[in-house]
Write a protein that holds these residues in place. Structure first.
Motif, PDB file in Angstrom:
ATOM      1  N   LEU A   1      17.352  56.471   3.768  1.00 50.29           N
ATOM      2  CA  LEU A   1      18.625  56.839   4.384  1.00 50.29           C
ATOM      3  C   LEU A   1      18.470  58.098   5.244  1.00 50.29           C
ATOM      4  N   ASP A   2      17.750  59.079   4.734  1.00 49.16           N
ATOM      5  CA  ASP A   2      17.534  60.305   5.504  1.00 49.16           C
ATOM      6  C   ASP A   2      16.777  60.023   6.794  1.00 49.16           C
ATOM      7  N   GLN A   3      15.761  59.190   6.699  1.00 49.41           N
ATOM      8  CA  GLN A   3      14.946  58.884   7.881  1.00 49.41           C
ATOM      9  C   GLN A   3      15.717  58.067   8.915  1.00 49.41           C
ATOM     10  N   LEU A   4      16.626  57.234   8.463  1.00 48.68           N
ATOM     11  CA  LEU A   4      17.468  56.475   9.395  1.00 48.68           C
ATOM     12  C   LEU A   4      18.323  57.414  10.232  1.00 48.68           C
ATOM     13  N   PHE A   5      18.769  58.501   9.615  1.00 52.63           N
ATOM     14  CA  PHE A   5      19.588  59.480  10.332  1.00 52.63           C
ATOM     15  C   PHE A   5      18.742  60.345  11.265  1.00 52.63           C
ATOM     16  N   GLU A   6      17.565  60.716  10.804  1.00 53.03           N
ATOM     17  CA  GLU A   6      16.762  61.708  11.520  1.00 53.03           C
ATOM     18  C   GLU A   6      15.953  61.140  12.675  1.00 53.03           C
ATOM     19  N   ASN A   7      15.758  59.828  12.712  1.00 50.47           N
ATOM     20  CA  ASN A   7      14.896  59.230  13.729  1.00 50.47           C
ATOM     21  C   ASN A   7      15.655  58.284  14.653  1.00 50.47           C
ATOM     22  N   GLU A   8      15.131  58.143  15.873  1.00 53.30           N
ATOM     23  CA  GLU A   8      15.730  57.236  16.854  1.00 53.30           C
ATOM     24  C   GLU A   8      15.116  55.850  16.691  1.00 53.30           C
ATOM     25  N   ILE A   9      15.709  55.079  15.806  1.00 53.50           N
ATOM     26  CA  ILE A   9      15.202  53.728  15.532  1.00 53.50           C
ATOM     27  C   ILE A   9      16.357  52.730  15.622  1.00 53.50           C
ATOM     28  N   THR A  10      15.989  51.459  15.642  1.00 52.32           N
ATOM     29  CA  THR A  10      16.960  50.364  15.609  1.00 52.32           C
ATOM     30  C   THR A  10      16.569  49.405  14.492  1.00 52.32           C
ATOM     31  N   ILE A  11      17.545  48.963  13.719  1.00 47.49           N
ATOM     32  CA  ILE A  11      17.298  47.933  12.703  1.00 47.49           C
ATOM     33  C   ILE A  11      17.353  46.568  13.381  1.00 47.49           C
ATOM     34  N   THR A  12      16.319  45.761  13.186  1.00 48.98           N
ATOM     35  CA  THR A  12      16.281  44.446  13.814  1.00 48.98           C
ATOM     36  C   THR A  12      16.492  43.301  12.829  1.00 48.98           C
ATOM     37  N   SER A  13      16.252  43.550  11.548  1.00 50.95           N
ATOM     38  CA  SER A  13      16.423  42.499  10.532  1.00 50.95           C
ATOM     39  C   SER A  13      16.556  43.137   9.156  1.00 50.95           C
ATOM     40  N   GLU A  14      17.058  42.355   8.208  1.00 49.08           N
ATOM     41  CA  GLU A  14      16.990  42.742   6.805  1.00 49.08           C
ATOM     42  C   GLU A  14      16.307  41.616   6.042  1.00 49.08           C
TER      43      GLU A  14
END
Length: 281
Positions: A69-82
């Motif tokens: 969760l922390d890394q999702l906030f801190e980095n410029e990424i996109t989720i493409t699938s779960e």
């Protein structure tokens, strides 16, 4: 196609990545880069060392993975699938049950087997590792070491399965996210439009204003958007200051979703859109 996962080989992250690659029916055979921890996997994605990364985000027994969760906030990424993977933890070792003095595993795996360990190994030393497969490799060194890991790790590293299914609940699933750099073009073919989608966002509220969270929830309720998850996480700015992680059904391509996010953007201090992606059924 290069995919970053927690290593070494045999981890549940690798299992999730293989399931995802098969589901996408990509023409390229995935090549896996193995990383010691989740932070390193995110860094590889952001630096474009890999095309995609696969990271655990929540477990049905232990809940969310805080570092993800922390890394999702801190980095410029996109989720493409779960990808949702059933988890069966096994006690693995070279030796026998009577030899065991140390049990190793990832902190999440140890937590998911808390009652088992308390009942059967109350006075045994527990050590954390970067992944379950890392624990398995360490357990090959001495008979008195055991690992909590998967069946595939036992086969891969020549360990015996001393006790299978040791998690505290039989219904044990981990949800993984497939991520890519926000600035990297995806080479995965698009999912048919009839596929169910989810969208993930992070919002930072004006928490000094009464009713701020209610206004957010009201926006979803008015537009009949189904929330699948809402969770607070410390902003690390001050005690009692939180970010809210929200997952909901629908795609950013839907006009209703677009309208809701536009309205939310005017009511919060920060809104980060992590992406819309096909729901794993």
């Amino acid at each position: 196609m290069i995919v970053g996962v927690l290593g070494p080989a045999g981890s549940y992250s690798e299992k999730a990545a293989k399931k995802w690659a098969k589901k996408m029916e990509h023409t390229d055979v995935p090549v896996f880069n193995y990383y010691e921890d989740i932070t390193d996997t995110f860094s590889a994605v952001v630096n474009k060392t890999v095309d995609y990364g696969v990271v655990p985000v929540e477990n049905s027994i232990e809940g969310s993975v805080g570092i993800t969760l922390d890394q999702l906030f801190e980095n410029e990424i996109t989720i493409t699938s779960e990808i949702v993977v059933p988890i069966e933890h096994c006690l693995l070792s070279k030796g026998s049950l009577s030899d065991i003095k140390i049990i190793l595993s990832h902190p999440q795996a140890l937590a998911q087997c808390r009652n088992f360990l308390k009942t059967h190994f109350k006075n045994t030393e527990l050590r954390t590792t970067g992944s379950t497969s890392h624990a398995a490799t360490l357990a090959t060194e001495f008979d008195e070491m055991a690992a909590i890991a998967s069946r595939s790790s036992a086969e891969m590293y020549g360990l015996k399965i001393l006790i299978p299914n040791i998690q505290d609940h039989n219904e044990n699933y981990t949800r993984f996210l497939v991520i890519k750099s926000k600035y990297k073009t995806s080479n995965i073919k698009s999912i048919p439009t009839e596929h169910l989608y989810k969208t993930s966002i992070i919002v930072y509220l004006d928490q000094n204003r009464p009713g701020a969270l209610y206004e957010i929830l009201e926006e979803f309720a008015k537009k009949e958007i189904n929330l699948t998850k809402i969770e607070s996480r410390p902003s690390k700015k001050a005690l009692g200051d939180y970010l809210f992680y929200i997952d909901f059904e629908g795609s950013i391509q839907d006009e209703t979703i677009k309208s809701a996010l536009d309205n939310l953007g005017r009511k919060v201090k920060m809104l980060k859109n992590l992406g819309s992606y096909p729901k794993d059924n």
